[in-house]
Design an enzyme around this catalytic site. Structure first.
Site, short mmCIF file in Angstrom:
data_model
loop_
_atom_site.label_atom_id
_atom_site.label_comp_id
_atom_site.label_asym_id
_atom_site.label_seq_id
_atom_site.Cartn_x
_atom_site.Cartn_y
_atom_site.Cartn_z
N ASP A 187 8.36 87.25 -60.01
CA ASP A 187 8.10 85.97 -59.36
C ASP A 187 7.24 86.27 -58.14
O ASP A 187 7.72 86.84 -57.16
CB ASP A 187 9.43 85.33 -58.95
CG ASP A 187 9.25 84.02 -58.18
OD1 ASP A 187 8.10 83.67 -57.84
OD2 ASP A 187 10.27 83.35 -57.91
N VAL A 188 5.98 85.90 -58.19
CA VAL A 188 5.05 86.29 -57.13
C VAL A 188 5.36 85.63 -55.79
O VAL A 188 4.84 86.06 -54.76
CB VAL A 188 3.58 86.02 -57.51
CG1 VAL A 188 3.17 86.84 -58.71
CG2 VAL A 188 3.34 84.52 -57.75
N TYR A 224 -1.94 70.90 -55.46
CA TYR A 224 -2.78 71.89 -56.12
C TYR A 224 -4.13 72.03 -55.40
O TYR A 224 -4.62 73.15 -55.18
CB TYR A 224 -2.99 71.48 -57.57
CG TYR A 224 -3.72 72.46 -58.44
CD1 TYR A 224 -3.08 73.60 -58.93
CD2 TYR A 224 -5.04 72.25 -58.81
CE1 TYR A 224 -3.74 74.50 -59.76
CE2 TYR A 224 -5.71 73.13 -59.63
CZ TYR A 224 -5.07 74.25 -60.11
OH TYR A 224 -5.73 75.13 -60.93
N ALA A 225 -4.72 70.90 -55.01
CA ALA A 225 -6.00 70.92 -54.31
C ALA A 225 -5.87 71.64 -52.97
O ALA A 225 -6.73 72.43 -52.58
CB ALA A 225 -6.52 69.50 -54.10
N LYS A 238 -5.56 75.39 -53.65
CA LYS A 238 -6.81 76.02 -54.10
C LYS A 238 -7.87 76.04 -53.01
O LYS A 238 -8.70 76.95 -52.94
CB LYS A 238 -7.33 75.31 -55.35
CG LYS A 238 -6.46 75.54 -56.58
CD LYS A 238 -6.21 77.01 -56.85
CE LYS A 238 -5.59 77.25 -58.21
NZ LYS A 238 -5.32 78.71 -58.44
N ARG A 243 -0.85 84.31 -70.54
CA ARG A 243 -1.63 83.38 -71.37
C ARG A 243 -2.85 82.90 -70.59
O ARG A 243 -3.02 83.23 -69.42
CB ARG A 243 -0.78 82.19 -71.79
CG ARG A 243 -0.26 81.37 -70.63
CD ARG A 243 0.73 80.31 -71.05
NE ARG A 243 1.92 80.92 -71.63
CZ ARG A 243 2.93 81.43 -70.93
NH1 ARG A 243 2.88 81.42 -69.59
NH2 ARG A 243 3.97 81.96 -71.52
#
Length: 253
Positions: free
Chosen positions: A63-64, A154-155, A158, A16
């Site tokens: 599942d990576v 998350y920061a 990334k 998605r």
């Protein structure tokens, strides 16, 4: 379909959102696409869209963050479609919370899917790229790499993706492999809808507020990111490597 040489691409997190849009966009470029996500069944819609348009794609469950599953998935792609020489590391999850509320599981899950996943997928695919003398790796970073309240995990992931990308570019360049990162700004996806819910905002109002702060006065769509990724994966981008492209509707500090 493009007349450029047909190559095999793997797009992770492609059931998605940005991943699905990217898989479809690469198929439009003439790529054979492995649509990879945690649940193979969830990839059916993306695969069907590609096939209905005259392309070729398969769904792959993986599942990576699991090394054995990654090796098995890449081996399956190589066997069924051919050696994967294009990899888009898009798989990601959110576990947003303020630092004092964030659990170790919230931290580990996000870092494992984003960073460990990109590492495992890149390691598994690079041998095929080196053997072919051609490779394109595109990693999904984010404007959150610059810092975002409630997203310390998350920061960090990334921001790490950007250093990871630049190092891949240095190590793999001599083998004809480029590595670049795309860092989206606000994109209307299920993940940003989840963020709106976390902060107690309706998604429409959340988007309007975001758009008012963006120079082009709109939020992004998954296709905006897919277009940037398509450029980095093309033959014409062979002299572009180790770059981070913010696709955010305007400049970011």
């Amino acid at each position: 379909m493009s007349t450029t040489e047909q190559r095999v691409a793997i797009v992770t997190g492609a059931a998605r959102g940005i991943g699905a849009a990217t898989a479809v966009r690469l198929a439009e470029e003439g790529r054979v696409v492995a649509v990879l996500d945690l649940d193979e069944g969830s990839c059916a819609g993306t695969v069907e869209k590609i096939i209905e348009a005259g392309g070729k794609a398969i769904a792959v469950g993986c599942d990576v963050s699991d090394a054995e599953q990654v090796e098995a998935a890449v081996a399956r792609v190589a066997e069924e479609l051919g050696a994967p020489t294009i990899l888009v590391n898009n798989a990601g999850v959110l576990r947003d919370n303020l630092l004092f509320k964030m659990s170790e599981s919230d931290w580990d899950t996000v870092l494992n899917v984003h960073l460990r996943g990109a590492f495992l997928m890149s390691r598994a695919c690079q041998k095929h790229m080196v053997d072919a003398g051609f490779g394109r790796i595109v990693n999904l970073s984010s404007s959150s790499a610059l810092g975002n309240r409630g997203q310390v995990n998350y920061a960090a992931a990334k921001a790490g993706m950007q250093g990871f990308t630049k190092t891949l570019a240095i190590e793999l360049g001599k083998f004809g492999v480029t590595a670049n990162a795309v860092a989206p700004g606000f994109i209307a996806t299920d993940m940003t809808a989840a963020t709106a819910e976390r902060v107690g905002r309706g998604f429409e109002d959340f988007q309007k507020a975001a758009a008012s702060q963006i120079p082009v006065q709109r939020v992004g769509e998954p296709g905006d990111i897919a277009n940037a990724i398509a450029f980095f994966t093309g033959e014409a981008a062979g002299f572009v490597s180790g770059q981070v492209l913010y696709v955010a509707g305007g400049p970011l500090n």
